[in-house]
Structures are given as C-alpha cells and as structure tokens.
Motif scaffolding. Structure first.
Motif, PDB file in Angstrom:
ATOM      1  N   ILE A  64      84.063 -43.669 -94.694  1.00 21.29           N
ATOM      2  CA  ILE A  64      83.143 -44.117 -95.753  1.00 21.29           C
ATOM      3  C   ILE A  64      82.726 -42.931 -96.626  1.00 21.29           C
ATOM      4  O   ILE A  64      82.670 -43.039 -97.854  1.00 21.29           O
ATOM      5  CB  ILE A  64      81.912 -44.825 -95.154  1.00 21.29           C
ATOM      6  N   GLU A  65      82.480 -41.780 -95.995  1.00 25.65           N
ATOM      7  CA  GLU A  65      82.096 -40.588 -96.765  1.00 25.65           C
ATOM      8  C   GLU A  65      83.209 -40.155 -97.715  1.00 25.65           C
ATOM      9  O   GLU A  65      82.946 -39.802 -98.872  1.00 25.65           O
ATOM     10  CB  GLU A  65      81.726 -39.425 -95.819  1.00 25.65           C
ATOM     11  N   LYS A 111      82.341 -43.682 -90.091  1.00 28.97           N
ATOM     12  CA  LYS A 111      81.460 -43.182 -91.156  1.00 28.97           C
ATOM     13  C   LYS A 111      82.119 -42.064 -91.962  1.00 28.97           C
ATOM     14  O   LYS A 111      81.822 -41.878 -93.146  1.00 28.97           O
ATOM     15  CB  LYS A 111      80.110 -42.730 -90.596  1.00 28.97           C
ATOM     16  N   HIS A 117      79.127 -51.182 -92.383  1.00 31.19           N
ATOM     17  CA  HIS A 117      79.527 -50.126 -91.454  1.00 31.19           C
ATOM     18  C   HIS A 117      79.413 -50.688 -90.040  1.00 31.19           C
ATOM     19  O   HIS A 117      78.323 -50.981 -89.564  1.00 31.19           O
ATOM     20  CB  HIS A 117      78.621 -48.892 -91.625  1.00 31.19           C
ATOM     21  N   ALA A 144      85.507 -42.100 -98.919  1.00 30.03           N
ATOM     22  CA  ALA A 144      85.577 -43.140 -99.966  1.00 30.03           C
ATOM     23  C   ALA A 144      84.526 -42.878-101.044  1.00 30.03           C
ATOM     24  O   ALA A 144      84.776 -43.090-102.233  1.00 30.03           O
ATOM     25  CB  ALA A 144      85.392 -44.520 -99.352  1.00 30.03           C
ATOM     26  N   LYS A 145      83.352 -42.406-100.630  1.00 26.65           N
ATOM     27  CA  LYS A 145      82.290 -42.119-101.614  1.00 26.65           C
ATOM     28  C   LYS A 145      82.661 -40.940-102.515  1.00 26.65           C
ATOM     29  O   LYS A 145      82.210 -40.862-103.657  1.00 26.65           O
ATOM     30  CB  LYS A 145      80.969 -41.836-100.892  1.00 26.65           C
ATOM     31  N   ILE A 146      83.493 -40.026-102.012  1.00 30.06           N
ATOM     32  CA  ILE A 146      83.953 -38.889-102.816  1.00 30.06           C
ATOM     33  C   ILE A 146      85.074 -39.300-103.766  1.00 30.06           C
ATOM     34  O   ILE A 146      85.122 -38.868-104.911  1.00 30.06           O
ATOM     35  CB  ILE A 146      84.438 -37.745-101.881  1.00 30.06           C
ATOM     36  N   PHE A 202      81.279 -49.226-104.416  1.00 28.56           N
ATOM     37  CA  PHE A 202      79.841 -48.974-104.354  1.00 28.56           C
ATOM     38  C   PHE A 202      79.124 -49.300-105.658  1.00 28.56           C
ATOM     39  O   PHE A 202      77.906 -49.218-105.727  1.00 28.56           O
ATOM     40  CB  PHE A 202      79.598 -47.502-103.976  1.00 28.56           C
ATOM     41  N   THR A 203      79.887 -49.673-106.706  1.00 27.23           N
ATOM     42  CA  THR A 203      79.243 -49.901-108.007  1.00 27.23           C
ATOM     43  C   THR A 203      79.526 -51.279-108.595  1.00 27.23           C
ATOM     44  O   THR A 203      78.852 -51.702-109.524  1.00 27.23           O
ATOM     45  CB  THR A 203      79.731 -48.856-109.037  1.00 27.23           C
ATOM     46  N   SER A 219      87.870 -45.027-105.329  1.00 31.83           N
ATOM     47  CA  SER A 219      87.112 -45.957-104.475  1.00 31.83           C
ATOM     48  C   SER A 219      85.760 -46.332-105.068  1.00 31.83           C
ATOM     49  O   SER A 219      84.981 -47.049-104.441  1.00 31.83           O
ATOM     50  CB  SER A 219      86.890 -45.323-103.091  1.00 31.83           C
ATOM     51  N   ARG A 220      85.481 -45.854-106.283  1.00 30.25           N
ATOM     52  CA  ARG A 220      84.124 -45.988-106.833  1.00 30.25           C
ATOM     53  C   ARG A 220      83.633 -47.428-106.912  1.00 30.25           C
ATOM     54  O   ARG A 220      82.473 -47.719-106.663  1.00 30.25           O
ATOM     55  CB  ARG A 220      84.078 -45.328-108.214  1.00 30.25           C
TER      56      ARG A 220
END
Length: 282
Positions: A160-161, A157, A182, A163-165, A173-174, A169-170
């Motif tokens: 993944i966090e 996880k 996960h 990657a979200k920052i 998630f978009t 990697s955007r």
C-alpha cells in the motif's frame, strides 16, 4: 505531482548524455516534460533540489529501480523489512518482492496484463466489483474507468505504501470510485453480505505464498458474495513447467465447480479461468 519527481535509469542517462534538459518525471504516466537546470556537477530539479552528478550516474547504472526526488533528497522507491519491496521501472511500474515481480513483464506490459484480466469479465457502468488482491491497484483502476464501483483488498501495508508513491496508482486514493481495505482477503470476504458483487477479479499471489486463497473454502465465500449471474475471473499464472500449470489450473477449475460456479473455462491470454454464478430460476 506536488514536489515528488521520479527518475529512472532512462531519465538519468538522458540528463548525462544530452544537452536537452526537458525530461519526464512522472514515470511516463503523462507525456509531460520538466525542465532540469544544470550548474557544474549539479542538476537542479523543479522544486530546487540539487542532485549531484555522482548520484545521477549511480541511478543511470541501476536498471532495476525507481528513484524519487522529494523535500531536498533523493530516495529509492523501496522498503526493506521482513521482505524487500521495490518499484521496478517497467512502464507502468510493477512491484518486486524478494526479486519476484507481481506482474507479467515478458512480452506484455503490466497495463496490457491488467486489461487482459479485466476484459475476461468486462465490468460495466454501475456494477460493483471486488478486487481481492490490490497490489499496485491497476486492476481496480481499470475496472473503475469502465464505470464500476470497486472494493479492493490488500494485506501488505508495504505494498500500500509503494502504491501511494507510484503515480500510476494515484486514482486508487483520489478517484472516489475505489475503496481500499487493508486486510487479509480470506478474512475480509467473510464479512461481506451475500450477493454483494456483480464481478469478482481474484488475482492472488502464487499458490506457494497464499494457498488458502486457492481453497474450496475461499471459493465458496466468493460464490456467496457474488450476485446471481455474476462473473468471476481467477488469475492462475504460469508457475513453473507446463504440466504443473495444467495441474494447478485443473485443480482450481474443479474446486470452483464444487463451490457452485458454472461455465468454468480457461482464458489463455489472461493466464486464468473464468466462471459465473447461475441466474436464479424463476
């Protein structure tokens, strides 16, 4: 970017050394520059956050980390827990976990490293790809850019966090063409139906950290979920000395063959192995 601005030693040095105030604040994902005003010993970011010269000087000395400005504060893109995770300011960034980088960065950047892996199996428009170990998602994003629908799995996880920052990697998630799961690939793959994927890209952590992902049992599961005629790329890497790499690669190739794969061969430029599932006989 919506209120998150990234700064590394490169941008910090530019701010300190020149009167030019236009700097890139998205880790060079684009060529865009943002205006940063200077008042005395403070730098004012586009969202109004004031950052002292002392902080910028500290960032300028840290060549191994990525920082971001958000909601009035400056933060290091790092997570400390059982292990220490951080984004490293290669272009594009990689993740370092306890000092070990997730991508090859010597003589090749993470994007070229990713393209070498994806080129080994060349996903096509409309195909379905399984990416077993997501990381920052560059493999999944590259495959989706070629028109494939991608399912990618990540166990950690904290990864993944980060990657979200990470702005690179955007699209994970978009984009709409990538599904992130996960979970542990060893368990998750068991739940997929037979013959679900046209392509599998298997880029596991090193053998010492994830031995079961190099097992014949797992390879049999990958074989089961691959469609007849489907392609597999397995990153093996370059762990230690040459003779050890050859031993690991040879063992991987033998187990893939035992699991049913054909056409098993090395791909030197991608430090891995390709294989396929034979077409059904008519």
């Amino acid at each position: 970017m919506m209120g998150m601005y990234f700064i590394t030693f490169r941008e910090a040095r530019r701010l300190l050394l020149s009167k030019a105030t236009g700097v890139n604040l998205d880790l060079r994902k684009t060529n865009r520059t943002w205006e940063i005003k200077r008042e005395g010993d403070e730098f004012i970011f586009p969202d109004g956050t004031r950052v002292s010269k002392d902080v910028i000087e500290r960032i300028a000395r840290d060549e191994g980390s990525v920082y971001f400005v958000k909601d009035g504060g400056v933060y290091k893109a790092a997570i400390a827990g059982e292990h220490y995770y951080k984004l490293v300011p290669t272009i594009p960034p990689t993740i370092e976990i306890n000092g070990i980088r997730m991508h090859r960065t010597k003589g090749v950047n993470p994007l070229q490293d990713t393209r070498n892996k994806v080129n080994a199996v060349r996903p096509k428009e409309g195909e379905t790809v399984l990416d077993t170990c997501m990381g920052l998602g560059y493999t999944a994003i590259e495959a989706s850019k070629r028109g494939a629908y991608v399912i990618t799995i990540e166990r950690d996880k904290n990864v993944i966090e980060l990657a979200k920052i990470n702005p690179w990697s955007r699209e994970l998630f978009t984009g709409g063409k990538i599904q992130v799961i996960h979970g542990d690939a060893f368990e998750v793959v068991r739940k997929f139906r037979n013959e679900s994927f046209d392509v599998i890209i298997h880029d596991p952590p090193r053998f010492s950290l994830a031995g079961q992902l190099y097992s014949e049992e797992f390879y049999r599961e990958l074989f089961r979920v691959l469609k007849p005629g489907g392609r597999l790329f397995h990153y093996v890497g370059n762990p230690g000395k040459r003779y050890r790499r050859k031993d690991l690669q040879r063992g991987v190739m033998e187990r893939l063959r035992r699991a049913g794969f054909v056409g098993v061969k090395r791909v030197e430029e991608a430090l891995g192995v390709v294989a396929r599932k034979a077409e059904k006989k008519r």
